[in-house]
Design a protein around this motif. Structure first.
Motif, PDB file in Angstrom:
ATOM      1  N   ALA A  18     -10.810   5.445  -5.709  1.00  0.00           N
ATOM      2  CA  ALA A  18     -11.631   5.019  -4.579  1.00  0.00           C
ATOM      3  C   ALA A  18     -10.887   5.334  -3.282  1.00  0.00           C
ATOM      4  CB  ALA A  18     -11.920   3.529  -4.654  1.00  0.00           C
ATOM      5  N   PHE A  19     -11.599   6.008  -2.366  1.00  0.00           N
ATOM      6  CA  PHE A  19     -11.041   6.358  -1.062  1.00  0.00           C
ATOM      7  C   PHE A  19     -11.908   5.754   0.028  1.00  0.00           C
ATOM      8  CE2 PHE A  19      -9.501   9.650  -3.848  1.00  0.00           C
ATOM      9  CZ  PHE A  19      -8.226   9.930  -3.379  1.00  0.00           C
ATOM     10  N   PRO A  20     -11.309   5.419   1.175  1.00  0.00           N
ATOM     11  CA  PRO A  20     -12.131   4.975   2.303  1.00  0.00           C
ATOM     12  C   PRO A  20     -13.142   6.064   2.656  1.00  0.00           C
ATOM     13  CG  PRO A  20      -9.796   4.656   2.757  1.00  0.00           C
ATOM     14  CD  PRO A  20      -9.890   5.452   1.495  1.00  0.00           C
ATOM     15  N   ILE A  21     -14.325   5.683   3.072  1.00  0.00           N
ATOM     16  CA  ILE A  21     -15.381   6.645   3.382  1.00  0.00           C
ATOM     17  C   ILE A  21     -14.921   7.637   4.444  1.00  0.00           C
ATOM     18  CG2 ILE A  21     -16.539   5.228   5.114  1.00  0.00           C
ATOM     19  CD1 ILE A  21     -18.273   7.420   2.487  1.00  0.00           C
ATOM     20  N   THR A  22     -14.052   7.229   5.338  1.00  0.00           N
ATOM     21  CA  THR A  22     -13.559   8.123   6.387  1.00  0.00           C
ATOM     22  C   THR A  22     -12.787   9.307   5.818  1.00  0.00           C
ATOM     23  OG1 THR A  22     -11.615   6.720   6.640  1.00  0.00           O
ATOM     24  CG2 THR A  22     -13.451   6.318   8.161  1.00  0.00           C
ATOM     25  N   ALA A  23     -12.262   9.165   4.613  1.00  0.00           N
ATOM     26  CA  ALA A  23     -11.507  10.257   3.987  1.00  0.00           C
ATOM     27  C   ALA A  23     -12.396  11.468   3.719  1.00  0.00           C
ATOM     28  CB  ALA A  23     -10.854   9.779   2.687  1.00  0.00           C
ATOM     29  N   PHE A  35      -7.224   3.608  -2.494  1.00  0.00           N
ATOM     30  CA  PHE A  35      -6.928   2.184  -2.410  1.00  0.00           C
ATOM     31  C   PHE A  35      -5.691   1.800  -3.224  1.00  0.00           C
ATOM     32  CE2 PHE A  35     -11.121   2.203  -0.715  1.00  0.00           C
ATOM     33  CZ  PHE A  35     -11.151   1.137   0.169  1.00  0.00           C
ATOM     34  N   CYS A  36      -5.416   2.536  -4.290  1.00  0.00           N
ATOM     35  CA  CYS A  36      -4.264   2.246  -5.133  1.00  0.00           C
ATOM     36  C   CYS A  36      -2.976   2.866  -4.602  1.00  0.00           C
ATOM     37  CB  CYS A  36      -4.506   2.745  -6.554  1.00  0.00           C
ATOM     38  SG  CYS A  36      -4.530   4.558  -6.672  1.00  0.00           S
ATOM     39  N   GLY A  37      -3.086   3.723  -3.581  1.00  0.00           N
ATOM     40  CA  GLY A  37      -1.905   4.389  -3.029  1.00  0.00           C
ATOM     41  C   GLY A  37      -1.767   5.843  -3.448  1.00  0.00           C
TER      42      GLY A  37
END
Length: 74
Positions: A18-23, A35-37
């Motif tokens: 999962a990535f922030p939508i901005t990515a 989110f996990c790094g």
């Protein structure tokens, strides 16, 4: 795209993270952080196939971090 969508799942770096939508708007060559790094080049978030989704398992660390917010509410 929905105004409420805050993250997206993408099969990169050995898992479905999962990535922030901005990515998704980050230019190629720039690292983005799940989110996990886990880190990936932003270009890896684009043009993923159904086969990519099938081959990769969901990152449970991403899942736990996202769902932790659901338990407490907005």
């Amino acid at each position: 795209m929905s105004d409420y969508l805050t993250y997206v799942w993408r099969p990169v770096t050995g898992g479905r993270h999962a990535f922030p939508i901005t990515a998704t708007k980050t230019p190629a060559g720039v690292p983005v952080v799940a989110f996990c790094g886990a880190e990936a080049d932003a270009v890896e978030l684009h043009d993923r196939s159904e086969v990519d989704w099938i081959r990769e398992d969901t990152c449970m660390d991403c899942w736990r971090r996202i769902t932790a917010g659901w338990a407490t509410g907005p």
